[in-house]
Design an enzyme around this catalytic site. Structure first.
Site, PDB file in Angstrom:
ATOM      1  N   ASN A 193       0.785  -1.433   0.013  1.00 20.64           N
ATOM      2  CA  ASN A 193       0.095  -0.009   0.232  1.00 20.64           C
ATOM      3  C   ASN A 193       0.903   1.669  -0.171  1.00 20.64           C
ATOM      4  O   ASN A 193       1.342   1.590   1.044  1.00 20.64           O
ATOM      5  CB  ASN A 193      -1.041  -0.326   1.457  1.00 20.64           C
TER       6      ASN A 193
ATOM      7  N   ASP B 226      10.214   1.961   3.135  1.00 18.75           N
ATOM      8  CA  ASP B 226       8.603   1.448   3.747  1.00 18.75           C
ATOM      9  C   ASP B 226       8.685   0.298   4.618  1.00 18.75           C
ATOM     10  O   ASP B 226       8.001  -0.683   4.233  1.00 18.75           O
ATOM     11  CB  ASP B 226       7.771   1.800   2.328  1.00 18.75           C
TER      12      ASP B 226
END
Lengths: 307, 420
Positions: B279, B306
């Site tokens: 995501n 991330d």
């Protein structure tokens, strides 16, 4: 006899056109068998098949069950409403528990796309996908194409329109893959709110005018509006849907030629098609159901033969 | 910590030594001497590697360490170890933990728990209280305790009025606001990029529009508030165009991209492998091209890992039920390097994980010069390697990169008078 290129039936996406032809030839044979006075053959004796239905189903489940019985397989039925799934057990655990009881094949319906694919990677049994979310419903597409072939012969160059809720329909997706592999021209028709934005990437044309679509096609496949899958209202009312995309006798009779009408069932009579259309001579809805048994027998038989 | 680094090529856009191959003598964590063929009279440990390059220590702007709350997935200690292994000497720790980092004590917990580590951990505070997206958190209190930015991380700010207030209020103490552009309504529980692959797999798509609409909104809000804003997790071509135009207009905006979004596209998902479920989702090859062009022309300022640990129960399950995210600290540089190598100057993309993130966050810049503290990353942009499962440092193993060959290898880091 030649063999399938796959070990599981996860979707039409994974099949070659030769696979499809082989399934059809085998189904031709089984269709003859189930019309004999003694309908049962011993082909799958000593094979145990678990039918796992994690989502409601009547006709697919019955169709698989009868196909398995006609092939003399032993059957285990399981549905999520009376299982430990509701107690939080994972899918792998549930299925492995069942497989410990020496099950050879699993027929599974599941609400999540890719569930059959996932299972095939983690458990040691042949998997037949009986519908996984909005992904695929391969035996339905096979029986649909088989029924079209019966009526129209070779599907190469034939025009087929799929009408209705394409967005939530595994039947539409499997049918598109299957018909394209057999050389048919496919279009989809319905409100754009029920159409995946990138459906054109699958080589199908999108139409929004039903009459125009019907005049183009040889076969119209009317999909059921899946009210249970609509997470938001994609059209204002069923009444308005049927005004725009419902097929009634008047519309059918106004077309330039006599098209074949199909429906995967269960029908919402008066929504997608009216009763007089469903019961008309142009409809092959009941032939679809009969062919479903022959196709499922063929699939189970061919997969069981693979080592 | 004493060391003599032998024949290392310096990669540092701010240094006169950029591109030169030198020896570097470090004593007690301080760079004592830089020169060619330095002598080693004190018998100090010598460090040499094939194709050795050296740059200022790398900085990662987005690390999720699940601590407090889900320490079985990752904790601050294991997360920083993974960061060190991946070449990072500094990371910004995301606040959307359980409970979220929404108060001074949350900030102090991270600072105290990571003291004396070789990797510097900088906490980000939540933008809204408990990352709920309702009211602004006590940002000033967190700022004085050491928070270097404010964000609700993957819980994108839906309410325009809330972001508006945050952008205005944070100017009192020059706090940086970061938002992940994602329209939750359009996202609508999507699983992967809305496109060819989502159509084929029957998975719910996340339209690029869900990102682009909020990029536009946030640009408007930053302009309206006359404020700085940083947009995180940029993935689409149109987002790059929007940010480029905003920068040209003089709006104070910066942006980052995840390294895996530079290398992987949506087609990786064709067999339902949820290790690629992230995501924002993996997009298209066209988007990747635009992202790399955006890095090159300065539209995108930073590259992030991330890093998002998830345990096996959240990954080995049906696709719709699987959690989003991958661990990436150990592979972030290699993923980006594999994607960009040859398309962009090495020194320019090393800046995206060194000077540029530090500048965005207002942190002190690191220099490679005599007399300064050694804060360095040792690596090769050309060596090929592949991550083995047993080499994963994180507590979680959710990565698609196991046994995949990548170009660019990290040899180690030096920081805080320590060497790994």
């Amino acid at each position: 006899m030649s063999k399938l290129s796959v070990n599981h039936l996860l979707g039409i996406r994974y099949l070659t056109s030769e696979d499809i032809k082989l399934i059809f030839e085998t189904a031709d044979h089984f269709k003859e068998v189930i019309n004999r006075p003694i309908k049962k053959v011993p082909s799958l004796r000593d094979i145990t098949i678990a039918n796992l239905f994690f989502e409601n189903s009547t006709r697919t489940k019955l169709s698989f069950e009868i196909a398995e019985k006609r092939l003399s397989a032993d059957i285990l039925n399981f549905s999520s409403s009376n299982s430990s799934v509701t107690k939080g057990e994972t899918l792998i655990d549930t299925v492995n528990n069942i497989l410990s009881m020496k099950v050879d094949m699993v027929v599974m319906r599941h609400p999540n796309p890719g569930a059959a694919d996932f299972l095939s990677k983690h458990v040691d049994a042949k998997i037949v996908n009986a519908g996984d979310g909005a992904h695929e419903h391969p035996t339905q597409a096979l029986l649909d194409a088989f029924s079209m072939r019966e009526k129209h012969g070779d599907l190469k160059g034939k025009n087929v329109v799929i009408v209705g809720d394409i967005l939530h329909s595994r039947v539409a997706l499997s049918n598109i893959f299957c018909l394209k592999k057999l050389g048919a021209n496919v279009r989809v028709c319905g409100p754009l709110t029920l159409m995946p934005k990138h459906i054109g990437s699958l080589g199908v044309e999108v139409m929004t005018d039903l009459k125009e679509a019907l005049n183009w096609c040889d076969v119209a496949m009317m999909l059921r509006i899946q009210l249970e899958r609509q997470d938001a209202k994609n059209f204002p009312s069923l009444r308005e849907y049927s005004m725009l995309y419902g097929l009634d006798k008047e519309l059918l009779d106004s077309l330039d030629k006599k098209i074949t009408v199909m429906h995967p069932g269960p029908i919402n009579r008066g929504v997608e098609i009216t009763s007089d259309v469903a019961d008309s001579k142009q409809s092959i809805i009941l032939e679809q159901v009969e062919n479903g048994v022959a196709i499922r027998m063929a699939v189970l038989y061919l997969l069981a033969g693979k080592n | 910590m004493n060391a003599l680094i032998k024949s290392a090529k310096i990669i540092d856009s701010n240094s006169k030594l950029n591109g030169k191959t030198v020896d570097i003598l470090i004593e007690k964590g301080i760079i004592i001497k830089i020169g060619s063929k330095l002598k080693n009279p004190k018998n100090i440990q010598e460090i040499s590697f094939p194709d050795l390059h050296i740059s200022a220590g790398w900085f990662d702007m987005r690390a999720n360490f699940c601590d407090p709350g889900h320490e079985y997935k990752e904790d601050l200690n294991s997360g920083l170890k993974a960061a060190a292994k991946g070449g990072f000497t500094g990371v910004m720790v995301m606040p959307d933990t359980t409970p979220s980092t929404s108060t001074k004590s949350g900030i102090e917990y991270i600072i105290n728990k990571t003291k004396a580590n070789i990797v510097d951990a900088y906490p980000a505070g939540s933008l809204s209280h408990n990352c709920e997206g309702k009211e602004i958190a006590e940002m000033y209190d967190m700022h004085t305790a050491g928070a270097i930015a404010f964000t609700d991380n993957k819980k994108s700010v839906s309410k325009s009025s809330l972001l508006n207030k945050a952008l205005l209020y944070s100017q009192s103490f020059k706090g940086l606001i970061i938002n992940f552009p994602n329209d939750k309504e359009l996202n609508n529980n999507g699983q992967i990029n809305e496109g060819v692959v989502s159509t084929e797999l029957g998975l719910k798509g996340i339209p690029a529009l869900a990102e682009e609409l909020i990029v536009s909104r946030d640009i408007f809000l930053a302009e309206y508030c006359n404020s700085k804003i940083h947009l995180s997790n940029i993935t689409t071509k149109k987002s790059v165009e929007l940010i480029k135009a905003a920068k040209k207009k003089g709006i104070n905006i910066t942006a980052d991209v995840n390294s895996y979004h530079l290398l992987l596209d949506e087609t990786e998902l064709l067999n339902f492998d949820n290790h690629y479920k992230v995501n924002p989702p993996l997009r298209t090859k066209g988007d990747i091209k635009a992202l790399i062009a955006g890095l090159k022309d300065g539209t995108i300022d930073a590259i992030c890992s991330d890093h998002t640990p998830e345990d096996i129960e959240n990954k080995q399950c049906e696709f719709d039920h699987a959690a989003f995210g991958m661990i990436n600290l150990q592979t972030s540089f290699s993923a980006a390097n594999t994607a960009i190598n040859g398309k962009m100057e090495l020194v320019d993309y090393i800046a995206k994980i060194t000077s540029s993130p530090r500048e965005i966050l207002g942190l002190e810049q690191i220099e490679i010069k005599e007399g300064t503290k050694a804060n360095l990353t040792l690596f090769s942009p050309n060596e090929k390697w592949s991550l083995k499962k047993e080499e994963i440092i994180s507590k979680s193993k959710n990565t698609p990169f196991i046994d995949k060959e990548l170009t660019g290898k990290v040899y180690g880091i030096i920081n805080n008078n320590q060497l790994v």
